[in-house]
Scaffold this motif. Structure first.
Motif, PDB file in Angstrom:
ATOM      1  N   HIS A  30     134.452   2.493 -16.701  1.00 55.14           N
ATOM      2  CA  HIS A  30     135.766   2.648 -17.333  1.00 55.14           C
ATOM      3  C   HIS A  30     136.822   1.820 -16.600  1.00 55.14           C
ATOM      4  O   HIS A  30     137.646   1.139 -17.232  1.00 55.14           O
ATOM      5  N   ASP A  31     136.802   1.837 -15.269  1.00 55.62           N
ATOM      6  CA  ASP A  31     137.753   1.030 -14.506  1.00 55.62           C
ATOM      7  C   ASP A  31     137.526  -0.460 -14.730  1.00 55.62           C
ATOM      8  O   ASP A  31     138.478  -1.241 -14.857  1.00 55.62           O
ATOM      9  N   CYS A  32     136.255  -0.874 -14.759  1.00 58.58           N
ATOM     10  CA  CYS A  32     135.951  -2.297 -14.984  1.00 58.58           C
ATOM     11  C   CYS A  32     136.477  -2.777 -16.340  1.00 58.58           C
ATOM     12  O   CYS A  32     136.987  -3.895 -16.453  1.00 58.58           O
ATOM     13  N   LEU A  33     136.356  -1.926 -17.336  1.00 54.38           N
ATOM     14  CA  LEU A  33     136.761  -2.318 -18.686  1.00 54.38           C
ATOM     15  C   LEU A  33     138.262  -2.235 -18.907  1.00 54.38           C
ATOM     16  O   LEU A  33     138.868  -3.148 -19.482  1.00 54.38           O
ATOM     17  N   PHE A  34     138.875  -1.150 -18.452  1.00 55.78           N
ATOM     18  CA  PHE A  34     140.239  -0.866 -18.868  1.00 55.78           C
ATOM     19  C   PHE A  34     141.276  -0.962 -17.755  1.00 55.78           C
ATOM     20  O   PHE A  34     142.268  -1.690 -17.901  1.00 55.78           O
ATOM     21  N   GLU A  35     141.093  -0.287 -16.655  1.00 52.28           N
ATOM     22  CA  GLU A  35     142.105  -0.312 -15.598  1.00 52.28           C
ATOM     23  C   GLU A  35     142.266  -1.710 -15.014  1.00 52.28           C
ATOM     24  O   GLU A  35     143.380  -2.171 -14.770  1.00 52.28           O
ATOM     25  N   PHE A  36     141.156  -2.403 -14.786  1.00 55.14           N
ATOM     26  CA  PHE A  36     141.210  -3.734 -14.182  1.00 55.14           C
ATOM     27  C   PHE A  36     140.814  -4.843 -15.149  1.00 55.14           C
ATOM     28  O   PHE A  36     141.215  -5.990 -14.971  1.00 55.14           O
ATOM     29  N   GLY A  37     140.014  -4.515 -16.174  1.00 57.95           N
ATOM     30  CA  GLY A  37     139.576  -5.529 -17.136  1.00 57.95           C
ATOM     31  C   GLY A  37     140.495  -5.687 -18.326  1.00 57.95           C
ATOM     32  O   GLY A  37     140.404  -6.682 -19.051  1.00 57.95           O
ATOM     33  N   HIS A  38     141.387  -4.706 -18.553  1.00 59.87           N
ATOM     34  CA  HIS A  38     142.395  -4.775 -19.620  1.00 59.87           C
ATOM     35  C   HIS A  38     141.784  -5.082 -20.988  1.00 59.87           C
ATOM     36  O   HIS A  38     142.352  -5.828 -21.789  1.00 59.87           O
ATOM     37  N   LEU A  39     140.613  -4.492 -21.256  1.00 57.25           N
ATOM     38  CA  LEU A  39     139.936  -4.732 -22.524  1.00 57.25           C
ATOM     39  C   LEU A  39     140.740  -4.182 -23.691  1.00 57.25           C
ATOM     40  O   LEU A  39     141.261  -3.071 -23.633  1.00 57.25           O
ATOM     41  N   LEU A  59     135.471   1.914  -7.198  1.00 57.10           N
ATOM     42  CA  LEU A  59     135.979   3.219  -7.611  1.00 57.10           C
ATOM     43  C   LEU A  59     136.377   4.069  -6.408  1.00 57.10           C
ATOM     44  O   LEU A  59     137.359   4.812  -6.451  1.00 57.10           O
ATOM     45  N   GLY A  60     135.625   3.953  -5.329  1.00 52.52           N
ATOM     46  CA  GLY A  60     135.884   4.770  -4.149  1.00 52.52           C
ATOM     47  C   GLY A  60     137.253   4.579  -3.542  1.00 52.52           C
ATOM     48  O   GLY A  60     137.781   5.481  -2.892  1.00 52.52           O
ATOM     49  N   ALA A  61     137.863   3.407  -3.752  1.00 49.35           N
ATOM     50  CA  ALA A  61     139.183   3.143  -3.176  1.00 49.35           C
ATOM     51  C   ALA A  61     140.256   4.046  -3.771  1.00 49.35           C
ATOM     52  O   ALA A  61     141.291   4.291  -3.135  1.00 49.35           O
ATOM     53  N   GLU A  62     140.019   4.552  -4.993  1.00 47.97           N
ATOM     54  CA  GLU A  62     141.017   5.397  -5.652  1.00 47.97           C
ATOM     55  C   GLU A  62     140.415   6.729  -6.101  1.00 47.97           C
ATOM     56  O   GLU A  62     140.963   7.407  -6.973  1.00 47.97           O
ATOM     57  N   ILE A  63     139.286   7.122  -5.485  1.00 44.61           N
ATOM     58  CA  ILE A  63     138.562   8.302  -5.945  1.00 44.61           C
ATOM     59  C   ILE A  63     139.392   9.575  -5.809  1.00 44.61           C
ATOM     60  O   ILE A  63     139.206  10.539  -6.557  1.00 44.61           O
ATOM     61  N   PHE A  64     140.343   9.611  -4.872  1.00 44.11           N
ATOM     62  CA  PHE A  64     141.165  10.805  -4.674  1.00 44.11           C
ATOM     63  C   PHE A  64     142.434  10.808  -5.516  1.00 44.11           C
ATOM     64  O   PHE A  64     143.202  11.762  -5.478  1.00 44.11           O
ATOM     65  N   SER A  65     142.662   9.745  -6.257  1.00 45.31           N
ATOM     66  CA  SER A  65     143.899   9.664  -7.041  1.00 45.31           C
ATOM     67  C   SER A  65     143.819  10.566  -8.274  1.00 45.31           C
ATOM     68  O   SER A  65     142.744  10.771  -8.841  1.00 45.31           O
ATOM     69  N   PRO A  66     144.959  11.113  -8.719  1.00 46.23           N
ATOM     70  CA  PRO A  66     144.961  11.928  -9.938  1.00 46.23           C
ATOM     71  C   PRO A  66     144.419  11.156 -11.145  1.00 46.23           C
ATOM     72  O   PRO A  66     143.749  11.737 -12.003  1.00 46.23           O
ATOM     73  N   ARG A  67     144.700   9.851 -11.209  1.00 45.74           N
ATOM     74  CA  ARG A  67     144.227   9.043 -12.341  1.00 45.74           C
ATOM     75  C   ARG A  67     142.711   9.076 -12.436  1.00 45.74           C
ATOM     76  O   ARG A  67     142.146   9.347 -13.514  1.00 45.74           O
ATOM     77  N   VAL A  68     142.032   8.808 -11.339  1.00 45.62           N
ATOM     78  CA  VAL A  68     140.571   8.763 -11.356  1.00 45.62           C
ATOM     79  C   VAL A  68     139.991  10.154 -11.572  1.00 45.62           C
ATOM     80  O   VAL A  68     139.036  10.329 -12.341  1.00 45.62           O
ATOM     81  N   ASN A  78     140.368  11.017 -15.177  1.00 43.02           N
ATOM     82  CA  ASN A  78     139.530  10.164 -16.018  1.00 43.02           C
ATOM     83  C   ASN A  78     138.067  10.590 -15.955  1.00 43.02           C
ATOM     84  O   ASN A  78     137.380  10.671 -16.989  1.00 43.02           O
ATOM     85  N   ILE A  79     137.566  10.883 -14.757  1.00 40.58           N
ATOM     86  CA  ILE A  79     136.172  11.295 -14.627  1.00 40.58           C
ATOM     87  C   ILE A  79     135.941  12.628 -15.330  1.00 40.58           C
ATOM     88  O   ILE A  79     134.915  12.813 -16.009  1.00 40.58           O
ATOM     89  N   GLN A  80     136.886  13.560 -15.223  1.00 42.42           N
ATOM     90  CA  GLN A  80     136.711  14.828 -15.922  1.00 42.42           C
ATOM     91  C   GLN A  80     136.664  14.620 -17.432  1.00 42.42           C
ATOM     92  O   GLN A  80     135.881  15.253 -18.146  1.00 42.42           O
ATOM     93  N   SER A  81     137.481  13.695 -17.924  1.00 44.61           N
ATOM     94  CA  SER A  81     137.476  13.395 -19.353  1.00 44.61           C
ATOM     95  C   SER A  81     136.133  12.814 -19.786  1.00 44.61           C
ATOM     96  O   SER A  81     135.609  13.166 -20.856  1.00 44.61           O
ATOM     97  N   LEU A  82     135.557  11.951 -18.963  1.00 44.02           N
ATOM     98  CA  LEU A  82     134.253  11.361 -19.278  1.00 44.02           C
ATOM     99  C   LEU A  82     133.152  12.423 -19.263  1.00 44.02           C
ATOM    100  O   LEU A  82     132.245  12.415 -20.104  1.00 44.02           O
ATOM    101  N   ILE A  83     133.222  13.349 -18.314  1.00 43.73           N
ATOM    102  CA  ILE A  83     132.257  14.450 -18.264  1.00 43.73           C
ATOM    103  C   ILE A  83     132.373  15.300 -19.525  1.00 43.73           C
ATOM    104  O   ILE A  83     131.364  15.672 -20.146  1.00 43.73           O
ATOM    105  N   ASP A  84     133.606  15.599 -19.920  1.00 42.82           N
ATOM    106  CA  ASP A  84     133.820  16.406 -21.123  1.00 42.82           C
ATOM    107  C   ASP A  84     133.314  15.696 -22.373  1.00 42.82           C
ATOM    108  O   ASP A  84     132.746  16.327 -23.275  1.00 42.82           O
TER     109      ASP A  84
END
Length: 320
Positions: free
Chosen positions: A126-135, A262-271, A274-280
C-alpha cells in the motif's frame, strides 16, 4: 518455550530448535501465544547477514496469536484477544513480546494464519503504491516478483484502484494464477525480455509506476521501463545482488526513485490505521491472503530453505 534460534549468521542450516526463556512483558506491550508465524523475506536476509540482537537470536517480523499478558500501560488490548503482530525480531517462537502499537486486533472469522501474513506485505504494498508511489486511477503499474507476498498484495490493491497491472514471475504457471488477483498482463522474466515486453504492452510509452522488491540488476530494468514522470518504489533486495544502477536516464524523463521501508513509520497513526483497514478488508473477503505452504516451527530450517528456492506463491507459514 521452544524457538527456532541461531548463534551465527549463515544458511538455513544455522537454525536450531531449542528451549529458551519466555519473553518478558514490557509496560507498553503484550506477550502472545504464537499460533502462526509468517516468514518474511527480511527474515531470511537477517538470518543470512543481519545483526544478532540477542544470543541465541530469534529472527522474525510477523506472528499472530492470542494475548497472554498485557503491560501496565496497555489499555486498548486485553488478555484472550486475537492479534497479529510486528516486531524487528522474535517471531520464530512459541511466545513473543511486542509493543501494543504494533499489534492489531484480528476480526472474528479471519483465519489466524492469514492474519499473520497481512501487516508487512500489505502495508508495504500500500505504501509503495499510494503513499510514495502516488498511483492514480487509470495509470499503469509494473509489479516485479508478482507471485511474492508484496507482489500479490500490490496487484490486488492496484487493480482495486483502477490501474492497469503488469507483473513479472518466473513461470507461466505463476502468471496464470495471478490473473485471479487482478493481473492484466504477465511477463515471464526468465524467457522474455522485460523491457521489450513492457514497451510493447504500453505502445512504447512505459509505465507510470514500478513496485520493485527485488533490486539488484532488476532495478535497472525497472528504471528502463519508466515512462515520462514515471516513479519507482524500491522496497527490497530479494535478488541479493549489489545495487549498481545507471540513474542518468531518469533525469531526461523527470523520473523518480524512492526507497520504501514500512518499519520507519510503523509506529505512526497513519500506518497503524492503514494496516488495521487492510486486515478488516481481508476479513470481509475484499482482499485475498495467499498462503503457499505450512511448516512446523521445528522445521524452520526447511521452511527457510524452501523460500530461498524461489518456488513459493505467496507466504510460507510456520505453526508452533
Amino acid at each position: 518455550m521452544k524457538a527456532a534460534v541461531y548463534y551465527e549468521n549463515g544458511p538455513p542450516t544455522v537454525l536450531k530448535y531449542e528451549d529458551v526463556p519466555d519473553p518478558e512483558c514490557p509496560d507498553d506491550g503484550i506477550v502472545i501465544q504464537v499460533e502462526a508465524v509468517s516468514i518474511e523475506g527480511g527474515d531470511t536476509l537477517n538470518r543470512l547477514g543481519g545483526e544478532l540482537a540477542t544470543t541465541p537470536h530469534i529472527v522474525g517480523y510477523q506472528a499472530a496469536g492470542t494475548i497472554l499478558e498485557t503491560g501496565s500501560n496497555v489499555k486498548d488490548l486485553k488478555v484472550g484477544q486475537r492479534v497479529t503482530t510486528v516486531n524487528m525480531y522474535g517471531s520464530h517462537a512459541e511466545k513473543r513480546a511486542v509493543f501494543a502499537a504494533t499489534a492489531w486486533p484480528v476480526p472474528d472469522g479471519l483465519d489466524i494464519r492469514q492474519a499473520a501474513a497481512i501487516p508487512v506485505p500489505f502495508g508495504t504494498a500500500h505504501d509503495c503504491l499510494f503513499e510514495f508511489g502516488h498511483l492514480k486511477r487509470g495509470e499503469t503499474v509494473l509489479v516485479q516478483a508478482g507471485a511474492g507476498a508484496v507482489g500479490l498484495a500490490a496487484i490486488q490493491l492496484a487493480k482495486r484502484e483502477g490501474a492497469t497491472v503488469i507483473a513479472t514471475a518466473s513461470s507461466q504457471e505463476k502468471l496464470d494464477r495471478l490473473k485471479e488477483f487482478g493481473l492484466d498482463h504477465g511477463i515471464n522474466y526468465r524467457e522474455q525480455d522485460l523491457v521489450a515486453e513492457v514497451m510493447k504492452l504500453t505502445d512504447n510509452r512505459g509505465v507510470d509506476l514500478v513496485v520493485d522488491p527485488v533490486g539488484g540488476s532488476t532495478l535497472q530494468k525497472s528504471i528502463d521501463v519508466l515512462g515520462y514522470r514515471g516513479r519507482i518504489s524500491m522496497v527490497g533486495r530479494a535478488g541479493r545482488e549489489p545495487m549498481t544502477v545507471d540513474v542518468q536516464s531518469m533525469m531526461a524523463g523527470n523520473r523518480s526513485l524512492t526507497g520504501v521501508f514500512l518499519g520507519a513509520e510503523i509506529f505512526s497513526p497513519r500506518v497503524r490505521e492503514n494496516i488495521q483497514s487492510l486486515i478488516d478488508d481481508a476479513a470481509k473477503g475484499e482482499l485475498k491472503v495467499v498462503l503457499d505452504k505450512e511448516f512446523k516451527l521445528s522445521e524452520a530450517a526447511e521452511a527457510h530453505a524452501y523460500i530461498e528456492g524461489r518456488s513459493a506463491f505467496g507466504r510460507v507459514i510456520m505453526i508452533p
